[in-house]
Write a protein that holds these residues in place. Structure first.
Motif, PDB file in Angstrom:
ATOM      1  N   GLY A   1      -7.865   4.464  -4.497  1.00 33.95           N
ATOM      2  CA  GLY A   1      -6.828   5.462  -4.251  1.00 33.95           C
ATOM      3  C   GLY A   1      -7.002   6.165  -2.916  1.00 33.95           C
ATOM      4  N   ALA A   2      -7.570   5.457  -1.952  1.00 39.07           N
ATOM      5  CA  ALA A   2      -7.764   6.021  -0.611  1.00 39.07           C
ATOM      6  C   ALA A   2      -7.030   5.133   0.391  1.00 39.07           C
ATOM      7  CB  ALA A   2      -9.251   6.057  -0.268  1.00 39.07           C
ATOM      8  N   PRO A   3      -5.989   5.646   1.046  1.00 38.45           N
ATOM      9  CA  PRO A   3      -5.239   4.819   1.994  1.00 38.45           C
ATOM     10  C   PRO A   3      -6.170   4.070   2.956  1.00 38.45           C
ATOM     11  CG  PRO A   3      -4.157   6.933   1.753  1.00 38.45           C
ATOM     12  CD  PRO A   3      -5.431   7.009   0.958  1.00 38.45           C
ATOM     13  N   ILE A   4      -5.849   2.817   3.229  1.00 37.97           N
ATOM     14  CA  ILE A   4      -6.726   1.916   3.991  1.00 37.97           C
ATOM     15  C   ILE A   4      -7.062   2.466   5.378  1.00 37.97           C
ATOM     16  CG2 ILE A   4      -4.703   0.529   4.687  1.00 37.97           C
ATOM     17  CD1 ILE A   4      -8.234  -0.884   4.169  1.00 37.97           C
ATOM     18  N   ILE A   5      -6.199   3.303   5.922  1.00 30.68           N
ATOM     19  CA  ILE A   5      -6.427   3.838   7.262  1.00 30.68           C
ATOM     20  C   ILE A   5      -7.665   4.740   7.302  1.00 30.68           C
ATOM     21  CG2 ILE A   5      -5.020   5.941   7.102  1.00 30.68           C
ATOM     22  CD1 ILE A   5      -3.820   5.103   9.877  1.00 30.68           C
ATOM     23  N   LEU A   6      -8.084   5.238   6.120  1.00 28.98           N
ATOM     24  CA  LEU A   6      -9.284   6.083   6.060  1.00 28.98           C
ATOM     25  C   LEU A   6     -10.560   5.266   6.217  1.00 28.98           C
ATOM     26  CD1 LEU A   6      -8.260   8.437   3.099  1.00 28.98           C
ATOM     27  CD2 LEU A   6      -8.360   9.028   5.520  1.00 28.98           C
ATOM     28  N   ASN A   7     -10.467   3.958   6.009  1.00 28.97           N
ATOM     29  CA  ASN A   7     -11.632   3.087   6.169  1.00 28.97           C
ATOM     30  C   ASN A   7     -11.733   2.640   7.632  1.00 28.97           C
ATOM     31  OD1 ASN A   7     -13.578   1.111   6.177  1.00 28.97           O
ATOM     32  ND2 ASN A   7     -12.826   0.076   4.320  1.00 28.97           N
ATOM     33  N   GLU A   8     -12.526   3.405   8.388  1.00 27.33           N
ATOM     34  CA  GLU A   8     -12.582   3.163   9.837  1.00 27.33           C
ATOM     35  C   GLU A   8     -13.375   1.917  10.193  1.00 27.33           C
ATOM     36  OE1 GLU A   8     -14.058   6.880  11.282  1.00 27.33           O
ATOM     37  OE2 GLU A   8     -12.265   7.932  10.573  1.00 27.33           O
ATOM     38  N   GLN A   9     -14.163   1.414   9.209  1.00 22.25           N
ATOM     39  CA  GLN A   9     -14.936   0.201   9.464  1.00 22.25           C
ATOM     40  C   GLN A   9     -14.077  -1.055   9.311  1.00 22.25           C
ATOM     41  OE1 GLN A   9     -17.258   2.774   8.179  1.00 22.25           O
ATOM     42  NE2 GLN A   9     -17.727   2.572  10.356  1.00 22.25           N
ATOM     43  N   SER A  10     -12.982  -0.900   8.589  1.00 20.90           N
ATOM     44  CA  SER A  10     -12.186  -2.077   8.234  1.00 20.90           C
ATOM     45  C   SER A  10     -11.245  -2.508   9.359  1.00 20.90           C
ATOM     46  CB  SER A  10     -11.382  -1.724   6.983  1.00 20.90           C
ATOM     47  OG  SER A  10     -10.290  -2.589   6.854  1.00 20.90           O
ATOM     48  N   ASP A  11     -11.115  -3.827   9.543  1.00 19.84           N
ATOM     49  CA  ASP A  11     -10.149  -4.370  10.509  1.00 19.84           C
ATOM     50  C   ASP A  11      -8.744  -3.842  10.202  1.00 19.84           C
ATOM     51  OD1 ASP A  11     -12.182  -5.844  11.462  1.00 19.84           O
ATOM     52  OD2 ASP A  11     -11.277  -7.823  11.085  1.00 19.84           O
ATOM     53  N   ALA A  12      -8.392  -3.929   8.916  1.00 17.94           N
ATOM     54  CA  ALA A  12      -7.042  -3.522   8.511  1.00 17.94           C
ATOM     55  C   ALA A  12      -6.822  -2.033   8.781  1.00 17.94           C
ATOM     56  CB  ALA A  12      -6.813  -3.850   7.036  1.00 17.94           C
TER      57      ALA A  12
ATOM     58  N   ALA B   1      -6.366  -1.558  12.426  1.00 17.85           N
ATOM     59  CA  ALA B   1      -5.052  -2.048  12.843  1.00 17.85           C
ATOM     60  C   ALA B   1      -3.966  -1.018  12.526  1.00 17.85           C
ATOM     61  CB  ALA B   1      -4.744  -3.387  12.167  1.00 17.85           C
ATOM     62  N   TYR B   2      -4.084  -0.346  11.386  1.00 11.37           N
ATOM     63  CA  TYR B   2      -3.114   0.703  11.057  1.00 11.37           C
ATOM     64  C   TYR B   2      -3.241   1.899  11.998  1.00 11.37           C
ATOM     65  CZ  TYR B   2      -0.992  -1.267   6.837  1.00 11.37           C
ATOM     66  OH  TYR B   2      -0.262  -2.036   5.970  1.00 11.37           O
ATOM     67  N   THR B   3      -4.485   2.219  12.389  1.00 11.50           N
ATOM     68  CA  THR B   3      -4.678   3.308  13.352  1.00 11.50           C
ATOM     69  C   THR B   3      -3.948   2.986  14.660  1.00 11.50           C
ATOM     70  OG1 THR B   3      -6.809   3.809  12.350  1.00 11.50           O
ATOM     71  CG2 THR B   3      -6.432   4.686  14.552  1.00 11.50           C
ATOM     72  N   ASP B   4      -4.048   1.722  15.090  1.00 11.08           N
ATOM     73  CA  ASP B   4      -3.325   1.297  16.294  1.00 11.08           C
ATOM     74  C   ASP B   4      -1.813   1.420  16.102  1.00 11.08           C
ATOM     75  OD1 ASP B   4      -5.785   0.663  17.236  1.00 11.08           O
ATOM     76  OD2 ASP B   4      -5.479  -1.515  17.346  1.00 11.08           O
ATOM     77  N   VAL B   5      -1.355   1.090  14.880  1.00  9.48           N
ATOM     78  CA  VAL B   5       0.079   1.167  14.572  1.00  9.48           C
ATOM     79  C   VAL B   5       0.587   2.598  14.780  1.00  9.48           C
ATOM     80  CG1 VAL B   5       1.717   1.140  12.625  1.00  9.48           C
ATOM     81  CG2 VAL B   5       0.230  -0.826  13.029  1.00  9.48           C
ATOM     82  N   ILE B   6      -0.198   3.567  14.330  1.00  9.81           N
ATOM     83  CA  ILE B   6       0.188   4.968  14.488  1.00  9.81           C
ATOM     84  C   ILE B   6       0.290   5.320  15.980  1.00  9.81           C
ATOM     85  CG2 ILE B   6      -0.491   7.374  14.041  1.00  9.81           C
ATOM     86  CD1 ILE B   6       0.319   5.902  11.509  1.00  9.81           C
ATOM     87  N   SER B   7      -0.722   4.882  16.748  1.00 11.93           N
ATOM     88  CA  SER B   7      -0.702   5.166  18.184  1.00 11.93           C
ATOM     89  C   SER B   7       0.547   4.575  18.835  1.00 11.93           C
ATOM     90  CB  SER B   7      -1.938   4.574  18.867  1.00 11.93           C
ATOM     91  OG  SER B   7      -3.098   5.113  18.289  1.00 11.93           O
ATOM     92  N   ARG B   8       0.839   3.315  18.480  1.00 14.84           N
ATOM     93  CA  ARG B   8       2.013   2.656  19.062  1.00 14.84           C
ATOM     94  C   ARG B   8       3.293   3.355  18.650  1.00 14.84           C
ATOM     95  NH1 ARG B   8      -0.188  -2.155  17.085  1.00 14.84           N
ATOM     96  NH2 ARG B   8      -1.810  -2.647  18.590  1.00 14.84           N
ATOM     97  N   TYR B   9       3.373   3.734  17.374  1.00 10.62           N
ATOM     98  CA  TYR B   9       4.579   4.411  16.899  1.00 10.62           C
ATOM     99  C   TYR B   9       4.781   5.721  17.664  1.00 10.62           C
ATOM    100  CZ  TYR B   9       7.907   6.881  14.022  1.00 10.62           C
ATOM    101  OH  TYR B   9       9.008   7.589  13.615  1.00 10.62           O
ATOM    102  N   LEU B  10       3.666   6.394  17.973  1.00 15.42           N
ATOM    103  CA  LEU B  10       3.767   7.678  18.674  1.00 15.42           C
ATOM    104  C   LEU B  10       3.898   7.498  20.186  1.00 15.42           C
ATOM    105  CD1 LEU B  10       1.149   9.734  16.604  1.00 15.42           C
ATOM    106  CD2 LEU B  10       3.646   9.887  16.483  1.00 15.42           C
ATOM    107  N   GLY B  11       3.985   6.247  20.629  1.00 16.75           N
ATOM    108  CA  GLY B  11       4.318   6.007  22.033  1.00 16.75           C
ATOM    109  C   GLY B  11       3.194   5.545  22.932  1.00 16.75           C
ATOM    110  N   ASP B  12       1.970   5.377  22.381  1.00 16.24           N
ATOM    111  CA  ASP B  12       0.870   4.882  23.221  1.00 16.24           C
ATOM    112  C   ASP B  12       0.958   3.369  23.336  1.00 16.24           C
ATOM    113  OD1 ASP B  12      -0.001   7.437  23.362  1.00 16.24           O
ATOM    114  OD2 ASP B  12      -1.587   7.217  21.863  1.00 16.24           O
ATOM    115  N   ASP B  13       0.577   2.877  24.491  1.00 16.26           N
ATOM    116  CA  ASP B  13       0.596   1.438  24.713  1.00 16.26           C
ATOM    117  C   ASP B  13      -0.781   0.874  24.356  1.00 16.26           C
ATOM    118  OD1 ASP B  13       1.351  -1.060  25.422  1.00 16.26           O
ATOM    119  OD2 ASP B  13       1.227  -0.724  27.592  1.00 16.26           O
TER     120      ASP B  13
END
Lengths: 85, 269
Positions: free
Chosen positions: B223-234, B237-249
């Motif tokens: 019950g912990a969103p995958i983005i909280l697992n900083e060791q995980s590839d997935a 990848a979601y952390t990058d998705v947030i950055s891209r959504y917020l406008g970072d390249d």
């Protein structure tokens, strides 16, 4: 690419088959979508209103589709009337 | 004014709820007041993935019908103060989600939130069209697999015609592709559609590629969103998705197969 792959070389990969199939399908479905005139839903609503003056039918019993065959376009109207009338 | 994001796909089981949970948590972690709403009336699941299933008292439909206020129904996340969850109702009456009711609730939320993430149910029925109707942005979650890609394309058609923006002739919904359950090894072997293939077919902006990962199941188990697992590839990848959504390249990661040893290279896959 491993040694075993050499024997499979002449076979098309399943991913490229998938891509070809999808490209054809998506192009087909998009053209059907884009060629549907925007008045079609409103036409259907109006037709439904007229028909309802005479027969009590549900919205999903009227189908309006536009098909094209070469140079000709067909407006197809399919109304399923209730059985007990 | 909040920005409303719908997480949609058409096909079931591609990772909409996982994505909704991850994106909502990711936006909130960066200090955005964020709410995530479960639109899957009848089958409530977001609460489980978010780990707040035992704190559900009121739900989305209760707010629409006036049985509860928005504040009573919103569940504040215990890990992140800026994140709130609005669970789906388990009523069988799918029509309980009226367009007017949904619009009113979203309007009220829009006054206090920066982002509203709408977790759409699968399919193209009422719940799915309600989830997308008020959207400003759409994230189309797609697996590199034929039926998922086709369904995603159908959703694009619906997004373009059955939304508030389309009906009011405003700017269209911004659509993004999120490719999930991606296996670079299988792509390399020609067994799976590659990211370029899917992008070519759907011609959408690529928001991210989430690699297939056992950590995703582990995250939903806990019950912990995958983005909280900083060791995980997935998770990364979601952390990058947030950055891209917020406008970072941010460059895309996890697209290439891991290098194999001599043995692996000799005998292939």
């Amino acid at each position: 690419m491993g040694l075993l792959d050499l024997f499979r070389k002449n076979q098309k990969s399943s991913a490229s088959v998938a891509k070809e199939r999808l490209q054809i399908l998506v192009a087909h479905e998009r053209s059907a979508r884009d060629n549907t005139p925007s008045y079609l839903p409103r036409l259907k609503e109006d037709l439904l209103k007229v028909i309802r003056r005479y027969v009590d039918i549900e919205p999903d019993q009227v189908q309006v589709t536009l098909d094209s065959d070469g140079n000709q376009e067909f407006l197809e109207l399919n109304i399923a009337l209730p059985e007990d009338r | 004014m909040a920005r409303t994001i719908v997480i949609t796909s058409g096909k079931g089981g591609v990772g909409k709820t996982t994505t909704s949970a991850a994106i909502a948590m990711g936006l909130a972690q960066r200090g955005n007041r964020t709410a995530v709403i479960d639109f899957d009336v009848g089958l409530r699941n977001l609460d489980l993935v978010m780990g707040c299933e035992r704190r559900v008292v009121y739900d989305f439909v209760n707010v629409i019908t006036g049985e509860a206020t928005l504040n009573q129904a919103l569940i504040r996340d215990k890990r992140c103060d800026d994140l709130y969850i609005l669970p789906a109702s388990q009523t069988r009456d799918k029509e309980a989600l009226t367009q007017e009711g949904v619009g009113k609730v979203l309007d009220e939320m829009g006054k206090t939130f920066d982002y509203i993430v709408c977790d759409s149910p699968a399919g193209i029925e009422h719940g799915a069209t309600m989830a997308m109707y008020f959207a400003d942005d759409a994230i189309v979650v797609t697996n590199p697999e034929v039926s998922s890609v086709r369904d995603s394309d159908r959703m694009l058609g619906i997004l373009a015609s059955k939304s508030r923006r389309a009906e009011n002739a405003e700017d269209p919904i911004r659509e993004y592709l999120l490719l999930t359950r991606y296996s670079p090894e299988r792509v390399e072997r020609g067994e799976m559609l590659g990211v370029d293939d899917v992008q070519e077919i759907l011609s959408l902006d690529l928001l991210g590629v989430i690699p297939e990962s056992p950590d995703v199941l582990d995250a939903s188990n806990k019950g912990a969103p995958i983005i909280l697992n900083e060791q995980s590839d997935a998770g990364q990848a979601y952390t990058d998705v947030i950055s891209r959504y917020l406008g970072d390249d941010v460059p895309h990661r996890f697209l290439d197969a891991r290098k194999k040893g001599l043995f692996g290279r000799l005998f292939g896959g």
